[in-house]
Design a protein around this motif. Structure first.
Motif, PDB file in Angstrom:
ATOM      1  N   GLU A  11      80.381  78.103  90.558  1.00 12.25           N
ATOM      2  CA  GLU A  11      79.689  78.075  89.271  1.00 12.25           C
ATOM      3  C   GLU A  11      79.138  79.755  88.919  1.00 12.25           C
ATOM      4  N   VAL A  12      79.658  80.191  87.748  1.00 15.65           N
ATOM      5  CA  VAL A  12      79.405  81.581  87.410  1.00 15.65           C
ATOM      6  C   VAL A  12      78.248  81.477  86.309  1.00 15.65           C
ATOM      7  N   VAL A  13      77.080  82.445  86.614  1.00 17.40           N
ATOM      8  CA  VAL A  13      75.947  82.278  85.749  1.00 17.40           C
ATOM      9  C   VAL A  13      75.910  83.440  84.900  1.00 17.40           C
ATOM     10  N   ASP A  14      76.012  83.538  83.402  1.00 26.45           N
ATOM     11  CA  ASP A  14      75.915  84.879  82.821  1.00 26.45           C
ATOM     12  C   ASP A  14      74.500  85.326  82.637  1.00 26.45           C
ATOM     13  N   SER A  15      74.248  86.405  81.820  1.00 25.46           N
ATOM     14  CA  SER A  15      72.899  86.814  81.853  1.00 25.46           C
ATOM     15  C   SER A  15      71.998  85.993  81.152  1.00 25.46           C
ATOM     16  N   ASN A  16      72.519  84.934  80.347  1.00 25.73           N
ATOM     17  CA  ASN A  16      71.526  84.057  79.533  1.00 25.73           C
ATOM     18  C   ASN A  16      71.268  82.993  80.245  1.00 25.73           C
ATOM     19  N   GLY A  17      71.867  82.876  81.640  1.00 27.46           N
ATOM     20  CA  GLY A  17      71.582  81.646  82.124  1.00 27.46           C
ATOM     21  C   GLY A  17      72.727  80.435  82.068  1.00 27.46           C
ATOM     22  N   ARG A  18      73.661  80.609  80.992  1.00 26.04           N
ATOM     23  CA  ARG A  18      74.620  79.403  80.827  1.00 26.04           C
ATOM     24  C   ARG A  18      75.508  79.690  82.103  1.00 26.04           C
ATOM     25  N   ILE A  19      76.075  78.185  82.461  1.00 24.82           N
ATOM     26  CA  ILE A  19      76.586  78.107  83.742  1.00 24.82           C
ATOM     27  C   ILE A  19      78.113  78.007  83.420  1.00 24.82           C
ATOM     28  N   TYR A  20      79.127  78.319  84.088  1.00 20.52           N
ATOM     29  CA  TYR A  20      80.551  78.143  83.919  1.00 20.52           C
ATOM     30  C   TYR A  20      81.024  77.731  85.076  1.00 20.52           C
TER      31      TYR A  20
END
Length: 463
Positions: A11-20
């Motif tokens: 699970e990758v988390v971007d700087s906005n907190g969205r999970i991929y």
């Protein structure tokens, strides 16, 4: 035998907190390429399209066979559209909370399609037609439509416009054979047999296609596209993500509504869908009243359905390249101007212009739906897209009754001229409103920690 080990994902988390969720391929999840989740929904969408786009072609035969007043045909279509749109949100909620699988939703849709045609063929009174075709047929089509459109967006989150448009297009041009069938060959001697056979065939197409449907896991992202570094990806993906960046978070329906963007989308779709349904309901009687032969009117409706459907795929591809909102503005204005052209060409008896105007109207009326479907996922994320788009699409509850049922009242009061001019003005006005659509900003600024990767875990199946 021991079952194979489940695939790994991260699970990758971007700087906005969205999970991929990355690492799993489409074949890891369902054992075949994700292209299947384009072709199968496309077939199902073609199967349910005849109830909306070909229905008025059977107007004369059904009215005479059942001794129905002419207005019942338009109100029947309005009720069908009402329930087709009405089930979108509850079906989406049930799909997302796990109480309704994609396969079950499609089987319900198949049953509704069959009941709708049986009701048209055998109803002893108009009440049973409203119940069978309007309620069961419309609701069944709603289950199919909502499931198919959202399925594509989940499997192609990085480039959803063209794929969504292609699948959505089946909802229009799939009706072309039935427009000619009902217009040219349906009569008092064969209508029951024809309608029953058509109903069985379409229900089978929906049921068989839906049997193989499967959702990806929540937050799934294709492994060949880095969600944090789109600049290094395929040029088409890079361009699409730059023009239509992913949602900043996965919005729930309540959160999406509070942004104010979703209600504006609802109203814009209400207006444009109403104009589209008005054209579907009244182009046939208008053309006949203007003196065009039945074959010409059927050709006009077929061309309208063809361009309506193919235009959805084309406009989805265009919106991937140039932006969803910018494309929507142009489509709304085109839809409005086309209404003026349809009326003018019919009034002067210019058949080539009438056919061309019909095609342009079909293009504008069809293009709005994949744009709104893709835009909803762009603005609010894919996890709750079935519910969020269900809310937006619920505007068709009103637009179906306005465009078809209330449209007949306007035609009776103002004539075709006043009705087409009003429809054209609404289309152009909606283009102005669409300028105010924006991707919602986060109301709470997330912490500016660098994006990170969570520890690898075992995939526990789809969700």
């Amino acid at each position: 035998m021991d079952s194979p080990a489940p695939p790994k994902f991260r699970e990758v988390v971007d700087s906005n907190g969205r999970i991929y969720r990355v690492g799993e391929t489409d074949r890891d999840i369902m054992g075949r390429a994700r292209a299947w989740m384009v072709w199968l929904p496309w077939v199902a969408m073609m199967a349910i399209s005849s109830s909306e786009y070909a229905f008025t072609s059977a107007e004369d035969t059904l009215s005479e066979a059942h001794n129905w007043h002419g207005a019942h045909i338009f109100w029947l279509l309005g009720v069908w559209v009402f329930f087709q749109a009405g089930v979108a949100f509850p079906a989406g909620r049930m799909r997302e909370n796990g109480t309704l699988s994609a396969r079950a939703a499609m089987l319900l849709g198949a049953a509704g399609a069959l009941l709708g045609y049986v009701a048209l063929a055998y109803s002893p009174s108009v009440f049973w037609a409203y119940l069978g075709f309007g309620f069961f047929g419309g609701s069944g089509a709603g289950f199919v439509y909502a499931t198919c459109v959202n399925m594509v967006g989940k499997w192609y989150p990085e480039r959803k416009g063209g794929k969504t448009g292609f699948v959505n297009g089946g909802f229009a041009y799939g009706s072309i054979p039935f427009i000619f069938l009902f217009q040219q060959y349906l009569d008092l001697g064969n209508y029951r047999t024809v309608l029953f056979v058509v109903g069985v065939f379409l229900a089978a197409a929906v049921g068989v296609s839906g049997f193989f449907f499967r959702d990806p896991p929540k937050n799934w992202w294709p492994p060949h596209v880095d969600p944090l570094r789109a600049a290094t990806d395929d040029p088409r993906v890079r361009r699409s993500l730059r023009k239509n960046p992913p949602a900043l978070k996965q919005y729930t329906p309540r959160e999406a509504f509070k942004t104010g963007v979703l209600p504006l989308m609802w109203f814009c779709l209400l207006c444009t869908a109403g104009v589209n349904i008005f054209g579907i309901a009244f182009q046939v009687p208008f053309g006949e009243e203007m003196g065009f032969a039945g074959g010409i009117v059927a050709l006009a409706m077929s061309l309208k359905a063809l361009i309506n459907g193919t235009g959805r795929g084309v406009i989805g591809w265009i919106s991937d390249r140039y932006g969803r909102r910018e494309t929507l503005v142009i489509v709304c204005v085109t839809l409005g101007l086309a209404q003026f052209a349809v009326y003018l060409s019919g009034s002067v008896g210019n058949m080539p212009l009438f056919l061309l105007s019909s095609m342009v109207s079909g293009f504008g009326g069809g293009a709005i739906f994949p744009l709104f479907a893709a835009m909803t996922a762009d603005y609010f994320g894919e996890n709750n897209n079935a519910s969020n788009y269900g809310l937006v699409y619920s505007s068709k509850l009103v637009s179906g009754l306005v465009g078809s049922g209330l449209g007949s009242v306007v035609v009776g009061a103002w004539g075709y001229g006043g009705a087409f001019l009003l429809a054209g003005g609404i289309g152009i006005g909606t283009g102005v409103l669409a300028l105010f659509l924006r991707r919602p900003r986060l109301t709470v600024t997330p912490p500016r920690a660098p994006a990170s990767l969570r520890p690898a875990t075992e995939a526990g199946g789809t969700s």
